[in-house]
Design an enzyme around this catalytic site. Structure first.
Site, short mmCIF file in Angstrom:
data_model
loop_
_atom_site.label_atom_id
_atom_site.label_comp_id
_atom_site.label_asym_id
_atom_site.label_seq_id
_atom_site.Cartn_x
_atom_site.Cartn_y
_atom_site.Cartn_z
N ASP A 107 4.27 -1.07 -9.08
CA ASP A 107 4.19 -1.71 -7.82
C ASP A 107 4.60 -3.07 -8.14
O ASP A 107 3.58 -4.04 -8.21
CB ASP A 107 2.65 -1.22 -7.50
CG ASP A 107 2.41 -1.98 -6.02
OD1 ASP A 107 3.40 -2.07 -5.35
OD2 ASP A 107 1.39 -2.03 -5.75
N GLU A 110 4.47 -9.74 -1.82
CA GLU A 110 3.81 -8.76 -1.04
C GLU A 110 2.53 -8.64 -1.40
O GLU A 110 1.59 -8.14 -0.36
CB GLU A 110 4.77 -7.81 -1.02
CG GLU A 110 4.74 -6.46 -0.20
CD GLU A 110 3.71 -5.35 -0.92
OE1 GLU A 110 3.16 -4.35 -0.16
OE2 GLU A 110 2.78 -5.77 -2.05
N GLU A 111 2.02 -8.58 -2.55
CA GLU A 111 0.93 -8.35 -2.91
C GLU A 111 -0.42 -9.22 -2.45
O GLU A 111 -1.42 -8.76 -2.33
CB GLU A 111 0.67 -8.10 -4.41
CG GLU A 111 1.39 -7.16 -5.23
CD GLU A 111 0.95 -5.92 -4.81
OE1 GLU A 111 -0.16 -5.61 -4.22
OE2 GLU A 111 1.52 -4.85 -5.40
N ASP A 163 8.19 1.71 -1.99
CA ASP A 163 6.99 1.03 -2.34
C ASP A 163 6.00 1.90 -2.42
O ASP A 163 4.60 1.76 -2.26
CB ASP A 163 6.62 -0.08 -1.71
CG ASP A 163 5.67 -1.03 -2.21
OD1 ASP A 163 5.25 -0.90 -3.45
OD2 ASP A 163 5.10 -2.04 -1.49
N ASP A 216 6.80 -9.26 -7.02
CA ASP A 216 5.30 -9.62 -7.53
C ASP A 216 4.43 -8.71 -7.80
O ASP A 216 4.44 -7.30 -7.39
CB ASP A 216 4.77 -10.73 -6.44
CG ASP A 216 4.13 -9.95 -5.21
OD1 ASP A 216 5.11 -9.17 -4.60
OD2 ASP A 216 3.29 -10.15 -4.81
N HIS A 228 9.39 -5.22 -3.38
CA HIS A 228 8.77 -6.70 -4.04
C HIS A 228 8.85 -6.74 -5.47
O HIS A 228 8.49 -5.74 -6.24
CB HIS A 228 7.67 -6.91 -3.33
CG HIS A 228 6.44 -5.91 -3.79
ND1 HIS A 228 5.72 -6.37 -4.72
CD2 HIS A 228 5.89 -4.68 -3.23
CE1 HIS A 228 4.62 -5.30 -4.73
NE2 HIS A 228 4.98 -4.41 -3.86
N HIS A 235 -2.48 -1.62 -9.68
CA HIS A 235 -3.30 -2.64 -9.62
C HIS A 235 -4.26 -2.65 -10.85
O HIS A 235 -5.24 -3.22 -10.81
CB HIS A 235 -4.10 -2.81 -8.33
CG HIS A 235 -3.22 -3.25 -7.25
ND1 HIS A 235 -3.47 -3.61 -5.88
CD2 HIS A 235 -1.58 -3.08 -7.03
CE1 HIS A 235 -2.52 -3.62 -4.91
NE2 HIS A 235 -1.42 -3.45 -5.68
#
Length: 413
Positions: A144, A178-179, A201, A83, A81, A383
């Site tokens: 990520d 995805e997040e 991932d 995003d 992903h 994150h």
């Protein structure tokens, strides 16, 4: 940062594009800025020589690497992903390159005194002597899952440039959102056309995962009554005080900060309170389906018991399932995990097979008919400002992708 390796240049070109997703948006992608990277990726896939490159109205990208063997080979896929998490800003990412890491503290931001230290993040010591890419302490990095995208594109380019490596047809897929839990919502499994796939991932080098949480979200509403505080005796009902009754009725040690491995939890993610109404947002997680259902039942029982205790319909709860443990869908086709494990072992990487304490696009995709284990992408501390990725881990992931493609073709002889 002169004379950077191509894989580093590619990764930095991705992470410096802001692609933060937005859970409050009802569009796909949830933010228009995700298109900036999506369009770049589609063009880059064409430029390296991929076939059937497409990007749909929701920014889902797909491409094909044709088979270079005559015999029939299963079609496999690799998915990541683009995003980044709304938990922390992904705007104006300013990466730092730490060459030959010495195992000591890394000063991310001198002005703000932000330090990435192995005293707190012990995994750093696994990468002594390697090249790390870190943040400058003010943003997340975006490994990520832009590390995963970097690895997939780099692997496809390598296979195109090295036709002596035999492989079947390979599909590539890149997704938005995805997040915020929507990465697979509009993924066209039939169009993708793979027999199985792998999401790139994961985190630490060697991770190989085919189990994840069963997941639900719960919204608890507590009704109150607002009355002038000077005349409130016997009349005011302060919903915030009653909310604490609900919070304290759940097992205090069954929370993220007290659990690990296969242990599930209740996680209070937000409180929005006023006298007249308070809303509690929870997520419910467990790998075991029976325990998962028991957790949901307990929250409903707490709601009922508190209404009985206070002789009023003060509490209400809405629980919505989010995703399920993909183990149920992967176990019948465990050879797809075995191939990934063999690929790692043959490259001198110790496979770390463990449950994901979270979710993955692969979970939803597995239930949509595309079995999809998860493989490491190499990053750590996702994150947040302490996120980093070793370049050597990304390079190893590229080799794993190529080896999986090769082994799949060999096993089909």
């Amino acid at each position: 940062m002169r004379n950077m390796k191509p894989i580093i240049k590619r990764f930095i070109s991705y992470i410096t594009i802001d692609t933060e997703s937005d859970p409050t948006s009802d569009t796909t992608p949830s933010t228009s800025k995700q298109w900036d990277l999506a369009n770049k990726l589609a063009e880059e896939l064409k430029a390296i020589g991929m076939s059937d490159v497409s990007i749909d109205d929701n920014a889902y990208i797909m491409a094909t690497l044709p088979s270079n063997v005559d015999h029939k080979v299963p079609t496999i896929g690799f998915i990541s992903h683009f995003d980044t998490s709304p938990d922390f800003t992904g705007a104006n990412v300013n990466p730092q390159l730490i060459e030959n890491y010495d195992g000591k503290d890394i000063m991310l931001n001198k002005e703000e005194g932000i330090i990435l230290s192995p005293d707190y993040f012990e995994d750093l010591l696994l990468y002594k002597g390697q090249t790390l890419i870190t943040t400058d302490g003010t943003t997340l990095l975006g490994a990520d899952d832009k590390a995963g995208i970097t690895e997939i594109v780099t692997a496809m380019e390598y296979l195109i440039n090295h036709p002596e490596i035999k492989h079947g047809e390979i599909k590539v897929g890149f997704t938005p959102d995805e997040e915020i839990g929507r990465g697979a919502h509009k993924f066209d499994v039939e169009k993708f056309g793979a027999d199985w796939a792998y999401t790139m991932d994961g985190s630490q080098i060697g991770e190989l995962e085919y189990e994840n949480f069963n997941a639900a979200g719960a919204v608890v509403k507590i009704k109150g009554k607002i009355v002038h505080p000077g005349y409130a005796k016997g009349k005011m009902v302060n919903s915030m005080y009653y909310a604490s009754e609900f919070i304290n009725a759940l097992p205090r040690l069954e929370t993220p900060e007290h659990t690990e491995g296969y242990q599930g939890f209740f996680h209070l993610t937000s409180i929005d309170g006023k006298v007249e109404e308070t809303t509690l947002q929870y997520i419910i997680r467990d790998h075991n389906m029976d325990k998962f259902e028991a957790r949901k039942a307990l929250m409903k029982k707490v709601t009922e018991d508190l209404n009985t205790k206070f002789e009023a319909d003060i509490f209400s709860i809405t629980i919505t399932d989010q995703y399920y443990n993909m183990r149920q869908k992967v176990e019948p086709v465990m050879h797809i995990v075995d191939i990934a494990e063999e690929a790692m072992t043959s490259l001198g990487i110790k496979p770390l097979i463990k449950p994901i304490r979270g979710g993955t696009d692969g979970s939803q995709l597995s239930y949509m008919g595309l079995p999809c284990p998860n493989i490491f992408a190499g990053g750590h501390n996702f994150h947040g400002r302490y996120e980093y990725v070793p370049v050597e881990s990304m390079e190893k992931a590229v080799k794993v992708i190529c080896k999986i493609a090769e082994l799949t073709a060999l096993r089909s002889l």
